[in-house]
Design an enzyme around this catalytic site. Structure first.
Site, PDB file in Angstrom:
ATOM      1  N   GLN A   2      -8.732 -64.575 -31.054  1.00 18.87           N
ATOM      2  CA  GLN A   2      -9.283 -63.835 -30.113  1.00 18.87           C
ATOM      3  C   GLN A   2      -8.500 -63.589 -29.553  1.00 18.87           C
ATOM      4  O   GLN A   2      -8.457 -61.864 -28.995  1.00 18.87           O
ATOM      5  CB  GLN A   2     -10.294 -64.333 -28.744  1.00 18.87           C
ATOM      6  CG  GLN A   2     -11.660 -64.835 -29.609  1.00 18.87           C
ATOM      7  CD  GLN A   2     -12.631 -65.482 -28.201  1.00 18.87           C
ATOM      8  OE1 GLN A   2     -12.524 -66.834 -27.872  1.00 18.87           O
ATOM      9  NE2 GLN A   2     -13.475 -64.694 -28.021  1.00 18.87           N
ATOM     10  N   CYS A  45     -19.365 -63.837 -25.800  1.00 18.89           N
ATOM     11  CA  CYS A  45     -18.481 -63.477 -26.199  1.00 18.89           C
ATOM     12  C   CYS A  45     -17.560 -62.633 -25.404  1.00 18.89           C
ATOM     13  O   CYS A  45     -17.958 -61.095 -25.305  1.00 18.89           O
ATOM     14  CB  CYS A  45     -18.442 -63.077 -27.939  1.00 18.89           C
ATOM     15  SG  CYS A  45     -16.672 -63.810 -28.635  1.00 18.89           S
ATOM     16  N   LEU A  46     -16.285 -63.226 -25.091  1.00 14.23           N
ATOM     17  CA  LEU A  46     -15.201 -62.160 -24.563  1.00 14.23           C
ATOM     18  C   LEU A  46     -14.990 -61.214 -26.069  1.00 14.23           C
ATOM     19  O   LEU A  46     -14.190 -60.539 -25.823  1.00 14.23           O
ATOM     20  CB  LEU A  46     -13.664 -63.381 -24.175  1.00 14.23           C
ATOM     21  CG  LEU A  46     -14.700 -63.933 -23.393  1.00 14.23           C
ATOM     22  CD1 LEU A  46     -13.429 -64.722 -22.884  1.00 14.23           C
ATOM     23  CD2 LEU A  46     -14.670 -62.707 -21.859  1.00 14.23           C
ATOM     24  N   HIS A  65     -15.076 -69.287 -33.771  1.00 12.05           N
ATOM     25  CA  HIS A  65     -13.527 -68.738 -33.926  1.00 12.05           C
ATOM     26  C   HIS A  65     -13.072 -68.296 -34.961  1.00 12.05           C
ATOM     27  O   HIS A  65     -12.735 -68.005 -35.740  1.00 12.05           O
ATOM     28  CB  HIS A  65     -13.542 -67.982 -33.058  1.00 12.05           C
ATOM     29  CG  HIS A  65     -14.685 -66.750 -32.021  1.00 12.05           C
ATOM     30  ND1 HIS A  65     -14.547 -66.139 -32.379  1.00 12.05           N
ATOM     31  CD2 HIS A  65     -14.757 -67.669 -30.361  1.00 12.05           C
ATOM     32  CE1 HIS A  65     -15.242 -65.784 -30.898  1.00 12.05           C
ATOM     33  NE2 HIS A  65     -15.417 -65.847 -30.618  1.00 12.05           N
ATOM     34  N   GLY A  79     -15.136 -70.129 -22.781  1.00 15.11           N
ATOM     35  CA  GLY A  79     -14.106 -70.636 -23.770  1.00 15.11           C
ATOM     36  C   GLY A  79     -13.585 -69.774 -24.330  1.00 15.11           C
ATOM     37  O   GLY A  79     -13.809 -68.220 -24.362  1.00 15.11           O
ATOM     38  N   HIS A  95     -19.610 -72.721 -31.001  1.00 17.22           N
ATOM     39  CA  HIS A  95     -19.169 -71.422 -30.957  1.00 17.22           C
ATOM     40  C   HIS A  95     -17.894 -70.673 -30.568  1.00 17.22           C
ATOM     41  O   HIS A  95     -17.326 -69.914 -31.579  1.00 17.22           O
ATOM     42  CB  HIS A  95     -19.452 -71.090 -29.208  1.00 17.22           C
ATOM     43  CG  HIS A  95     -19.411 -69.273 -29.183  1.00 17.22           C
ATOM     44  ND1 HIS A  95     -20.713 -68.195 -29.115  1.00 17.22           N
ATOM     45  CD2 HIS A  95     -17.766 -68.631 -28.672  1.00 17.22           C
ATOM     46  CE1 HIS A  95     -19.499 -66.975 -28.384  1.00 17.22           C
ATOM     47  NE2 HIS A  95     -18.245 -67.201 -28.543  1.00 17.22           N
ATOM     48  N   GLU A  96     -16.773 -72.032 -30.584  1.00 18.64           N
ATOM     49  CA  GLU A  96     -15.220 -71.507 -30.704  1.00 18.64           C
ATOM     50  C   GLU A  96     -14.664 -72.202 -31.803  1.00 18.64           C
ATOM     51  O   GLU A  96     -14.238 -70.989 -32.632  1.00 18.64           O
ATOM     52  CB  GLU A  96     -14.860 -72.265 -29.188  1.00 18.64           C
ATOM     53  CG  GLU A  96     -15.520 -71.998 -27.925  1.00 18.64           C
ATOM     54  CD  GLU A  96     -14.547 -70.767 -27.403  1.00 18.64           C
ATOM     55  OE1 GLU A  96     -13.557 -69.688 -28.266  1.00 18.64           O
ATOM     56  OE2 GLU A  96     -15.472 -69.513 -26.405  1.00 18.64           O
TER      57      GLU A  96
HETATM   58 ZN   LIG Z   1     -16.159 -65.910 -28.770  1.00 20.81          ZN
END
Ligand SMILES: [Zn+2]
Length: 178
Positions: free
Chosen positions: A52, A100-101, A146, A47, A142-143
């Protein structure tokens, strides 16, 4: 379609509340969707959310598939999620490993609702209302975080509860041996 730079925790945009998208049909949004798909694919993520890559709008991509990072992930064609809302959530919470990226090299056990009923628009502007459970519910939460300026680190009681990815790999490997 191009891949974008993934911003790391500490960038102000990752702590900001993202704005709703009023028109999904603009060239900017179409481009952003294509670029996010390319970016998350290249990063082997499950995701990615618009903040991000520095775009503070309420849009994310879910693209669960089994991978080295998430061997138990279910297969899901990349789904574009716009202006998401959680309508209701199970009282049952479950712990699961997340990374997480935007938080490179860290993993932590995060508590999430096991099941959530949600509403969102897709890239055609069609409304969807459905229920996600387990891993997909985890990605969605999670997304969505963000979009509200929260990374999984802020969900921990202590930042030190996050472990580095090498330690996590070793832990997973020893669990799989049992
Ligand atoms: Zn993340």
């Amino acid at each position: 379609m191009s891949t974008l730079t993934i911003l790391q925790r500490g960038e102000p945009v990752l702590s900001a509340i993202a704005k709703p998208i009023t028109n999904v049909h603009t060239a900017d949004i179409k481009q952003l969707i294509e670029d996010l798909k390319a970016t998350v694919a290249q990063a082997n993520g499950v995701g990615i959310a618009a903040p991000q890559v520095g775009k503070s709008v309420r849009l994310f991509i879910m693209c669960s598939a089994p991978s080295e990072r998430y061997p138990d992930a279910p297969l899901l064609a990349p789904a574009v999620i716009i202006n998401p809302e959680i309508l209701s959530a199970s009282t049952q919470q479950v712990l699961g490993w997340e990374g997480c990226l935007s938080v490179k090299g860290k993993r932590a056990l995060v508590s999430r609702h096991q099941s959530i009923s949600v509403r969102y628009l897709d890239e055609q502007g069609q409304a969807h209302q459905l229920t996600f459970t387990d891993f997909l519910a985890r990605i969605f939460q999670h997304e969505l975080d963000h979009l509200d300026g929260i990374t999984f680190i802020e969900r921990l009681d202590h930042e030190a509860d996050a472990i580095d990815e090498q330690t996590w790999r070793a832990t997973m490997a020893s669990n799989n041996d049992k």
